[in-house]
Design a protein around this motif. Structure first.
Motif, PDB file in Angstrom:
ATOM      1  N   GLN A 190       0.807   4.415  -7.501  1.00 31.94           N
ATOM      2  CA  GLN A 190       1.686   5.807  -7.220  1.00 31.94           C
ATOM      3  C   GLN A 190       1.059   6.575  -5.769  1.00 31.94           C
ATOM      4  O   GLN A 190       1.797   6.855  -5.076  1.00 31.94           O
ATOM      5  N   LEU A 191      -0.164   6.251  -5.462  1.00 35.99           N
ATOM      6  CA  LEU A 191      -0.888   6.764  -4.324  1.00 35.99           C
ATOM      7  C   LEU A 191      -0.113   6.257  -3.151  1.00 35.99           C
ATOM      8  O   LEU A 191      -0.069   6.741  -1.727  1.00 35.99           O
ATOM      9  N   LEU A 192      -0.163   4.914  -3.093  1.00 43.89           N
ATOM     10  CA  LEU A 192       0.425   3.992  -1.768  1.00 43.89           C
ATOM     11  C   LEU A 192       1.960   4.497  -1.772  1.00 43.89           C
ATOM     12  O   LEU A 192       2.420   4.124  -0.527  1.00 43.89           O
ATOM     13  N   GLU A 193       2.811   4.679  -2.909  1.00 42.04           N
ATOM     14  CA  GLU A 193       4.083   5.017  -2.695  1.00 42.04           C
ATOM     15  C   GLU A 193       4.501   6.401  -2.074  1.00 42.04           C
ATOM     16  O   GLU A 193       5.552   6.632  -1.598  1.00 42.04           O
ATOM     17  N   ARG A 194       3.493   7.278  -1.989  1.00 42.65           N
ATOM     18  CA  ARG A 194       3.580   8.743  -1.789  1.00 42.65           C
ATOM     19  C   ARG A 194       3.965   8.512  -0.153  1.00 42.65           C
ATOM     20  O   ARG A 194       3.231   8.008   0.696  1.00 42.65           O
ATOM     21  N   PRO A 195       4.864   9.523   0.247  1.00 42.08           N
ATOM     22  CA  PRO A 195       5.262   9.738   1.570  1.00 42.08           C
ATOM     23  C   PRO A 195       4.031  10.243   2.403  1.00 42.08           C
ATOM     24  O   PRO A 195       3.249  11.018   1.847  1.00 42.08           O
ATOM     25  N   THR A 196       3.801   9.833   3.606  1.00 40.47           N
ATOM     26  CA  THR A 196       2.597  10.425   4.128  1.00 40.47           C
ATOM     27  C   THR A 196       3.037  11.595   5.143  1.00 40.47           C
ATOM     28  O   THR A 196       4.086  11.925   5.414  1.00 40.47           O
ATOM     29  N   THR A 216     -11.083   9.594 -14.965  1.00 39.65           N
ATOM     30  CA  THR A 216     -12.295   9.850 -15.925  1.00 39.65           C
ATOM     31  C   THR A 216     -12.590   8.343 -16.600  1.00 39.65           C
ATOM     32  O   THR A 216     -11.658   7.759 -17.137  1.00 39.65           O
ATOM     33  N   LYS A 217     -13.805   8.033 -16.384  1.00 47.60           N
ATOM     34  CA  LYS A 217     -14.478   6.744 -17.036  1.00 47.60           C
ATOM     35  C   LYS A 217     -14.563   6.969 -18.600  1.00 47.60           C
ATOM     36  O   LYS A 217     -14.987   8.280 -18.961  1.00 47.60           O
ATOM     37  N   PRO A 218     -14.291   6.185 -19.314  1.00 44.25           N
ATOM     38  CA  PRO A 218     -13.787   4.682 -19.132  1.00 44.25           C
ATOM     39  C   PRO A 218     -12.131   4.826 -19.126  1.00 44.25           C
ATOM     40  O   PRO A 218     -11.698   5.805 -19.422  1.00 44.25           O
ATOM     41  N   PHE A 219     -11.656   3.802 -18.288  1.00 42.84           N
ATOM     42  CA  PHE A 219     -10.118   3.883 -18.170  1.00 42.84           C
ATOM     43  C   PHE A 219      -9.866   2.319 -18.036  1.00 42.84           C
ATOM     44  O   PHE A 219     -10.786   1.222 -17.867  1.00 42.84           O
ATOM     45  N   GLU A 220      -8.692   2.072 -18.466  1.00 38.93           N
ATOM     46  CA  GLU A 220      -8.215   0.582 -18.513  1.00 38.93           C
ATOM     47  C   GLU A 220      -7.637   0.400 -17.126  1.00 38.93           C
ATOM     48  O   GLU A 220      -7.489   1.232 -16.243  1.00 38.93           O
ATOM     49  N   PRO A 221      -7.953  -0.991 -16.591  1.00 36.16           N
ATOM     50  CA  PRO A 221      -7.624  -1.279 -15.300  1.00 36.16           C
ATOM     51  C   PRO A 221      -6.435  -1.170 -14.789  1.00 36.16           C
ATOM     52  O   PRO A 221      -6.033  -0.845 -13.685  1.00 36.16           O
ATOM     53  N   ALA A 222      -5.581  -1.143 -15.911  1.00 33.34           N
ATOM     54  CA  ALA A 222      -4.033  -0.787 -15.532  1.00 33.34           C
ATOM     55  C   ALA A 222      -3.671   0.416 -15.247  1.00 33.34           C
ATOM     56  O   ALA A 222      -3.080   0.839 -14.383  1.00 33.34           O
ATOM     57  N   GLU A 223      -4.550   1.411 -15.776  1.00 30.44           N
ATOM     58  CA  GLU A 223      -4.393   3.062 -15.178  1.00 30.44           C
ATOM     59  C   GLU A 223      -4.951   3.265 -14.040  1.00 30.44           C
ATOM     60  O   GLU A 223      -4.121   3.784 -13.066  1.00 30.44           O
ATOM     61  N   LEU A 224      -5.725   2.485 -13.507  1.00 28.92           N
ATOM     62  CA  LEU A 224      -6.293   2.556 -12.051  1.00 28.92           C
ATOM     63  C   LEU A 224      -5.179   1.843 -11.077  1.00 28.92           C
ATOM     64  O   LEU A 224      -4.858   2.419 -10.232  1.00 28.92           O
ATOM     65  N   LEU A 225      -4.873   0.639 -11.449  1.00 27.69           N
ATOM     66  CA  LEU A 225      -3.696  -0.066 -10.630  1.00 27.69           C
ATOM     67  C   LEU A 225      -2.305   0.872 -10.493  1.00 27.69           C
ATOM     68  O   LEU A 225      -1.808   1.209  -9.630  1.00 27.69           O
ATOM     69  N   ILE A 226      -2.078   1.531 -11.723  1.00 24.94           N
ATOM     70  CA  ILE A 226      -0.991   2.642 -11.683  1.00 24.94           C
ATOM     71  C   ILE A 226      -1.201   3.666 -10.736  1.00 24.94           C
ATOM     72  O   ILE A 226      -0.360   3.874  -9.992  1.00 24.94           O
ATOM     73  N   LEU A 227      -2.372   4.266 -10.719  1.00 31.02           N
ATOM     74  CA  LEU A 227      -2.624   5.316  -9.826  1.00 31.02           C
ATOM     75  C   LEU A 227      -2.623   4.878  -8.611  1.00 31.02           C
ATOM     76  O   LEU A 227      -2.073   5.664  -7.478  1.00 31.02           O
ATOM     77  N   ILE A 228      -3.053   3.699  -7.921  1.00 31.28           N
ATOM     78  CA  ILE A 228      -3.198   3.238  -6.823  1.00 31.28           C
ATOM     79  C   ILE A 228      -1.850   2.964  -6.222  1.00 31.28           C
ATOM     80  O   ILE A 228      -1.545   3.393  -5.139  1.00 31.28           O
TER      81      ILE A 228
END
Length: 69
Positions: A63-69, A49-61
């Protein structure tokens, strides 16, 4: 939401798609919070949800990249 549906269609056709982050702003407006729920129902991996801090987006990205596929 059309993009999410399109990407999910590609996935059904055998294409690999990246995690999908749905973003919405001004959730105080009626219906916008429901858009995020609908986005998840359609296949968004995460919502933000906007507004968000850039750090929040980086953390989320990360987390998603570290998830097993």
């Amino acid at each position: 939401m059309m993009v999410i549906s399109f990407l999910q269609g590609l996935a059904r056709d055998g294409y690999e798609i990246p995690p999908i982050i749905a973003m919405s702003g001004a959730t105080q407006r009626p219906g916008l919070e429901q858009l995020l729920v609908t986005s998840k129902d359609l296949g968004a991996t995460a919502t933000l949800t906007k507004p968000f801090e850039p750090a929040e987006l980086l953390i989320l990205i990360n987390q998603l990249l570290e998830r097993p596929t």
